[in-house]
Design a protein around this motif. Sequence first.
Motif, PDB file in Angstrom:
ATOM      1  N   LEU A 149      -4.306  -6.832  15.090  1.00 54.98           N
ATOM      2  CA  LEU A 149      -3.430  -5.939  14.480  1.00 54.98           C
ATOM      3  C   LEU A 149      -3.766  -5.486  13.095  1.00 54.98           C
ATOM      4  N   LEU A 150      -4.084  -6.170  12.388  1.00 52.27           N
ATOM      5  CA  LEU A 150      -4.264  -5.966  11.011  1.00 52.27           C
ATOM      6  C   LEU A 150      -5.488  -5.203  10.713  1.00 52.27           C
ATOM      7  N   ALA A 151      -6.551  -5.378  11.676  1.00 51.89           N
ATOM      8  CA  ALA A 151      -8.085  -4.923  11.335  1.00 51.89           C
ATOM      9  C   ALA A 151      -8.240  -3.580  10.836  1.00 51.89           C
ATOM     10  N   PRO A 152      -7.196  -2.528  11.420  1.00 51.14           N
ATOM     11  CA  PRO A 152      -7.550  -1.027  10.869  1.00 51.14           C
ATOM     12  C   PRO A 152      -7.054  -1.043   9.475  1.00 51.14           C
ATOM     13  N   PHE A 153      -6.295  -1.852   9.177  1.00 51.75           N
ATOM     14  CA  PHE A 153      -5.625  -1.563   7.828  1.00 51.75           C
ATOM     15  C   PHE A 153      -6.586  -2.617   6.679  1.00 51.75           C
ATOM     16  N   ALA A 154      -6.840  -3.546   7.210  1.00 48.72           N
ATOM     17  CA  ALA A 154      -7.509  -4.475   6.143  1.00 48.72           C
ATOM     18  C   ALA A 154      -8.749  -5.224   6.930  1.00 48.72           C
ATOM     19  N   PRO A 155      -9.956  -4.209   6.946  1.00 46.04           N
ATOM     20  CA  PRO A 155     -11.022  -4.442   7.971  1.00 46.04           C
ATOM     21  C   PRO A 155     -11.911  -5.468   7.437  1.00 46.04           C
ATOM     22  N   PHE A 156     -12.020  -5.924   6.268  1.00 47.10           N
ATOM     23  CA  PHE A 156     -12.882  -6.843   5.674  1.00 47.10           C
ATOM     24  C   PHE A 156     -12.589  -8.163   6.020  1.00 47.10           C
TER      25      PHE A 156
ATOM     26  N   ASP B  53      -9.627  -4.573   0.817  1.00 48.77           N
ATOM     27  CA  ASP B  53      -8.404  -4.948   1.700  1.00 48.77           C
ATOM     28  C   ASP B  53      -7.013  -4.725   0.835  1.00 48.77           C
ATOM     29  N   ALA B  54      -6.833  -5.350  -0.421  1.00 50.22           N
ATOM     30  CA  ALA B  54      -5.715  -5.356  -1.131  1.00 50.22           C
ATOM     31  C   ALA B  54      -5.487  -3.831  -1.654  1.00 50.22           C
ATOM     32  N   VAL B  55      -6.551  -3.121  -2.008  1.00 51.52           N
ATOM     33  CA  VAL B  55      -6.030  -1.659  -2.367  1.00 51.52           C
ATOM     34  C   VAL B  55      -5.561  -1.096  -1.161  1.00 51.52           C
ATOM     35  N   ARG B  56      -6.284  -1.187  -0.252  1.00 54.19           N
ATOM     36  CA  ARG B  56      -5.684  -0.426   1.240  1.00 54.19           C
ATOM     37  C   ARG B  56      -4.300  -1.002   1.459  1.00 54.19           C
ATOM     38  N   LEU B  57      -3.874  -1.954   1.629  1.00 51.63           N
ATOM     39  CA  LEU B  57      -2.564  -2.542   2.023  1.00 51.63           C
ATOM     40  C   LEU B  57      -1.731  -2.034   0.884  1.00 51.63           C
ATOM     41  N   TYR B  58      -1.991  -2.094  -0.399  1.00 52.92           N
ATOM     42  CA  TYR B  58      -1.104  -1.693  -1.286  1.00 52.92           C
ATOM     43  C   TYR B  58      -0.724  -0.277  -1.271  1.00 52.92           C
ATOM     44  N   LEU B  59      -1.546   0.630  -0.991  1.00 49.54           N
ATOM     45  CA  LEU B  59      -1.508   1.968  -0.710  1.00 49.54           C
ATOM     46  C   LEU B  59      -0.745   2.235   0.596  1.00 49.54           C
ATOM     47  N   ILE B  60      -1.084   1.481   1.647  1.00 51.47           N
ATOM     48  CA  ILE B  60      -0.370   1.897   2.921  1.00 51.47           C
ATOM     49  C   ILE B  60       0.901   1.411   3.074  1.00 51.47           C
ATOM     50  N   ASN B  61       1.128   0.196   2.158  1.00 51.90           N
ATOM     51  CA  ASN B  61       2.611  -0.047   2.250  1.00 51.90           C
ATOM     52  C   ASN B  61       3.430   0.511   1.095  1.00 51.90           C
ATOM     53  N   SER B  62       3.080   1.607   0.660  1.00 51.43           N
ATOM     54  CA  SER B  62       3.800   2.314  -0.486  1.00 51.43           C
ATOM     55  C   SER B  62       4.524   3.659   0.035  1.00 51.43           C
ATOM     56  N   PRO B  63       5.256   4.375  -0.931  1.00 50.25           N
ATOM     57  CA  PRO B  63       5.816   5.543  -0.336  1.00 50.25           C
ATOM     58  C   PRO B  63       4.932   6.568  -0.250  1.00 50.25           C
ATOM     59  N   VAL B  64       3.624   6.411  -0.669  1.00 52.62           N
ATOM     60  CA  VAL B  64       2.475   7.458  -0.433  1.00 52.62           C
ATOM     61  C   VAL B  64       2.610   7.887   1.232  1.00 52.62           C
ATOM     62  N   VAL B  65       2.810   6.912   2.243  1.00 53.98           N
ATOM     63  CA  VAL B  65       2.738   7.137   3.357  1.00 53.98           C
ATOM     64  C   VAL B  65       3.949   7.749   4.248  1.00 53.98           C
ATOM     65  N   ARG B  66       4.832   8.098   3.261  1.00 58.48           N
ATOM     66  CA  ARG B  66       6.159   8.600   3.792  1.00 58.48           C
ATOM     67  C   ARG B  66       5.966   9.950   2.878  1.00 58.48           C
ATOM     68  N   ALA B  67       5.038  10.375   2.420  1.00 58.65           N
ATOM     69  CA  ALA B  67       4.994  11.845   1.464  1.00 58.65           C
ATOM     70  C   ALA B  67       5.527  11.817   0.355  1.00 58.65           C
ATOM     71  N   GLU B  68       5.993  10.699  -0.058  1.00 56.73           N
ATOM     72  CA  GLU B  68       6.387  10.591  -1.474  1.00 56.73           C
ATOM     73  C   GLU B  68       5.362  10.012  -2.577  1.00 56.73           C
ATOM     74  N   PRO B  69       5.595  10.391  -3.803  1.00 62.96           N
ATOM     75  CA  PRO B  69       4.823   9.941  -4.568  1.00 62.96           C
ATOM     76  C   PRO B  69       4.960   8.530  -4.953  1.00 62.96           C
ATOM     77  N   MET B  70       3.893   7.902  -5.702  1.00 67.00           N
ATOM     78  CA  MET B  70       4.084   6.496  -6.126  1.00 67.00           C
ATOM     79  C   MET B  70       3.168   6.493  -7.365  1.00 67.00           C
ATOM     80  N   ALA B  71       3.750   5.353  -8.168  1.00 65.83           N
ATOM     81  CA  ALA B  71       3.035   5.116  -9.410  1.00 65.83           C
ATOM     82  C   ALA B  71       2.067   3.981  -9.168  1.00 65.83           C
ATOM     83  N   PHE B  72       0.914   4.164  -9.276  1.00 62.87           N
ATOM     84  CA  PHE B  72      -0.248   3.125  -9.027  1.00 62.87           C
ATOM     85  C   PHE B  72      -0.340   2.124 -10.090  1.00 62.87           C
ATOM     86  N   LYS B  73      -0.151   0.775  -9.786  1.00 65.68           N
ATOM     87  CA  LYS B  73      -0.264  -0.295 -10.729  1.00 65.68           C
ATOM     88  C   LYS B  73      -1.163  -1.224 -10.314  1.00 65.68           C
ATOM     89  N   ALA B  74      -2.200  -1.664 -11.084  1.00 69.16           N
ATOM     90  CA  ALA B  74      -3.044  -2.937 -10.585  1.00 69.16           C
ATOM     91  C   ALA B  74      -2.450  -3.958 -10.335  1.00 69.16           C
TER      92      ALA B  74
END
Length: 573
Positions: free
Chosen positions: A276-283, A134-155
């Motif tokens: 509302l959060l279920a599709p994004f953080a299903p667990f 869930d944390a990985v999903r929210l991190y990615l979905i709330n990043s520039p990636v969903v706006r078709a922009e590059p992002m630097a992945f950081k744990a």
Amino acid sequence: WYQRRVHGTDIHRDFVDDVTIPSRMGKGQLRRVEEVLDCWFESGSMPYAQNHYPFENKEKFAQGFPADFIAEGLDQTRGWFYTLMILSTALFDKPAFKNVIVNGLVLAADRKKMSKSLKNYPDPMDVVNEHSADAVRLYLINSPVVRAEPMAFKAEGVKEVVKVVLLPLWNSMKFFLQNYERYQSEGHGLPSKLNPTNTMDKWILASGNHLIEFVRAEMAGFRLYTVVPSLLKFLENLTNWYVRMNRKRLKGGQGAEDCGQALATLHTVLMIAVRLLAPFAPFITENMYQHLSIVLPEDQREESVHYSSIPEPDVALLNPVIERQVERMQKVVDITRIMREANKISLKMPIQEIIVLHHDQEYINDIRSLEYYILDELNCLGLKCPSDQTEYITLSADINMGVAAKKLKGDTKKVSEQLKTWKQSDVEEFMRTGKTTILGHELDHDDVRIIRNCKPGIENYDTHTDSEVVVLMDKRSDDNILMLGLAREFVNRVQKLRKTAKLTPGDPVRVYYHNLEKDPLIESTLKTQVEYISTAIRVTWQDLETHKLETEEIVREETELNQKKFLLIFAKP
């Protein structure tokens, strides 16, 4: 080389061009076809090929064409997106899709392309196992990636999601369940219908139902990049504002009826958040739903949160006015906290007063309507909202270079010089209307920077602004303020020791204290702040100097109060 060629393990052209295969259908020798179409056209044929259209499934194809949406990476702009468009336009004179969801590229932390050979990225499963999917999903979905922009992945960013989003949400649910069980054990049940009269209840319910409206509209428009930021903002309001500001009510501090409404409100908005959060953080949402749904009547429970639909908004609970009022209150609180931090004034130490300045009377009225909450949040003794801000600050104006320079071009300097000649009344008029014309250029709020400076003679105040509202904070302190701060410190020490002893809020204890260094300020505080301390800790508390320890000791701790040694003891009542 011979083995690869004979057995066909290498099918590059230089190996297969002269290979022939006898036809099983008697059509002679089969050879490689020289003309090969770009393989992306096979991908572009997907809408037709998957249904074997036009040879069959014509009705099925017609029902699903064009597709509601397609989703792929930005690099497919010249690949799959292009061939889908080319073929559908050639065949049907229309696109093969109604919406395109494009994601950017996930890069390594150093903003280079992720590479197996360089090993410049963490193992994805290690990140999932340490921080959750869930944390990985929210991190990615709330990043520039969903706006078709590059992002630097950081744990570290994934870890922050756990700390800032998931843990507060989980703890809010635990807090609800603990107090719901207590409420039931006292013979009460939650009201069957919400009837909010408390301002904060009205606000969080209005905010939750407004969010439902927003999410339904944005998801229907496939604007995924707007949804998660709004969800996270709501979760912040829920966990960092509503729960924290209503802890006493939720624990029953203002009576059973009020507690029932507060608990019902918290349950309602937690269920909104989970659904509302279920599709994004299903667990985590599934886990929370199983805990929270026990409060629902059986006919309203689903086996899983993922079987339930996105809720419909309750329009009767929508209240844009109260949402606006609380948002403005939050701004004032946040600005004052910045000044507290800058002046190293602890939140436990009261401040004398704050002064809120704004040119719009509606803004001032909004702040006054929530004065109780502002004073409580800021541990502040007084609030002023004068209608005439010129008593405290001077106003001037200049060009907002970052915005207006392109619009003004060669006239930038001339316009700036003219703005600097404005009197305070000119600035106030511009702030009211939001527009002006200088040298033929129409300027609005974005083009003009309002400069606010404190007038001489109010050096006892610090000032800060968010470019919309100005807040002044009285930095002065006196004995009364010091004693109020020490009283809060005393309460804090008692509550911490209760946690150390693993006592619940309802466990009866007797508190003893000893002012080991005979500090006079501590003595005065504990004599003058009896009502506040008794209300806060809700147990009997006594001085060891005058009352002997007569019952079994539970725990003791030597701590500091006002930088002086101080002893606390919990004993059985």
